[in-house]
Scaffold this motif. Sequence first.
Motif, PDB file in Angstrom:
ATOM      1  N   TRP A  18     -76.176 -74.725  28.732  1.00  0.00           N
ATOM      2  CA  TRP A  18     -77.370 -74.087  28.177  1.00  0.00           C
ATOM      3  C   TRP A  18     -77.025 -72.710  27.634  1.00  0.00           C
ATOM      4  O   TRP A  18     -76.262 -71.979  28.247  1.00  0.00           O
ATOM      5  CB  TRP A  18     -78.481 -73.942  29.225  1.00  0.00           C
ATOM      6  N   GLY A  49     -87.480 -69.488  27.738  1.00  0.00           N
ATOM      7  CA  GLY A  49     -87.949 -70.433  26.734  1.00  0.00           C
ATOM      8  C   GLY A  49     -89.248 -71.101  27.136  1.00  0.00           C
ATOM      9  O   GLY A  49     -89.910 -70.713  28.095  1.00  0.00           O
ATOM     10  N   CYS A  65     -87.457 -80.298  29.117  1.00  0.00           N
ATOM     11  CA  CYS A  65     -86.507 -79.511  28.324  1.00  0.00           C
ATOM     12  C   CYS A  65     -87.102 -78.144  28.028  1.00  0.00           C
ATOM     13  O   CYS A  65     -88.315 -77.983  27.976  1.00  0.00           O
ATOM     14  CB  CYS A  65     -86.198 -80.210  27.002  1.00  0.00           C
ATOM     15  N   ASP A  67     -86.762 -74.886  25.266  1.00  0.00           N
ATOM     16  CA  ASP A  67     -86.258 -74.379  23.996  1.00  0.00           C
ATOM     17  C   ASP A  67     -86.718 -72.949  23.796  1.00  0.00           C
ATOM     18  O   ASP A  67     -87.730 -72.530  24.355  1.00  0.00           O
ATOM     19  CB  ASP A  67     -86.789 -75.210  22.823  1.00  0.00           C
ATOM     20  N   THR A  68     -85.971 -72.231  22.986  1.00  0.00           N
ATOM     21  CA  THR A  68     -86.357 -70.877  22.613  1.00  0.00           C
ATOM     22  C   THR A  68     -86.029 -70.636  21.148  1.00  0.00           C
ATOM     23  O   THR A  68     -85.176 -71.325  20.583  1.00  0.00           O
ATOM     24  CB  THR A  68     -85.635 -69.816  23.472  1.00  0.00           C
ATOM     25  N   GLY A 109     -82.886 -70.896  17.081  1.00  0.00           N
ATOM     26  CA  GLY A 109     -83.421 -71.923  17.965  1.00  0.00           C
ATOM     27  C   GLY A 109     -82.323 -72.512  18.829  1.00  0.00           C
ATOM     28  O   GLY A 109     -81.249 -72.832  18.335  1.00  0.00           O
ATOM     29  N   GLU A 111     -81.630 -74.791  22.848  1.00  0.00           N
ATOM     30  CA  GLU A 111     -82.092 -75.324  24.126  1.00  0.00           C
ATOM     31  C   GLU A 111     -81.529 -74.421  25.222  1.00  0.00           C
ATOM     32  O   GLU A 111     -80.372 -74.020  25.169  1.00  0.00           O
ATOM     33  CB  GLU A 111     -81.608 -76.753  24.315  1.00  0.00           C
TER      34      GLU A 111
END
Length: 151
Positions: A18, A49, A65, A67-68, A109, A111
């Motif tokens: 990550w 995120g 999941c 995301d950011t 972007g 994960e």
Amino acid sequence: FYEAVPWKGSMEWNVSTWGQWSLRGECLEGCKPFAVEVKYECDPVAVPGLVFRAPTPDEGMVYFCRDTFEANTTLSLWELTSEEDATGGKVYRRKEPPIIDSARSCQGGAEVGGGPWWSAWTAKSKLKRVIKTLLNLPNKSSARRIKNFLA
């Protein structure tokens, strides 16, 4: 416009569990061969995120999941020049200085958590010549259908 996709050249990536991704590619087709590198870095503890749903084989769409769009991103782009090697083949080299030299953004972007990816992985794109040829056909609707089929 620089299109870095597997059907125009080769792509390889290195993804940590990550928060760190690197992508490299070379596009050797067309009138302007180029190389590109993109790196994403994000501390998943400092930037947790957003949790989102993702498909799973057994439970359908579930929240697991993260995301950011706050990853530190660096982009570099080079023109490639070619020369003939001893066997008559082409060898490509990066032309310095880069067209884009380490452009930075803090809005990449990435994960930053969740599953089912529990370990780092690296890979290189592998498309057969016939698939690359089909994806590069000038008929946009046919190429779009093939790309959607392969996705």
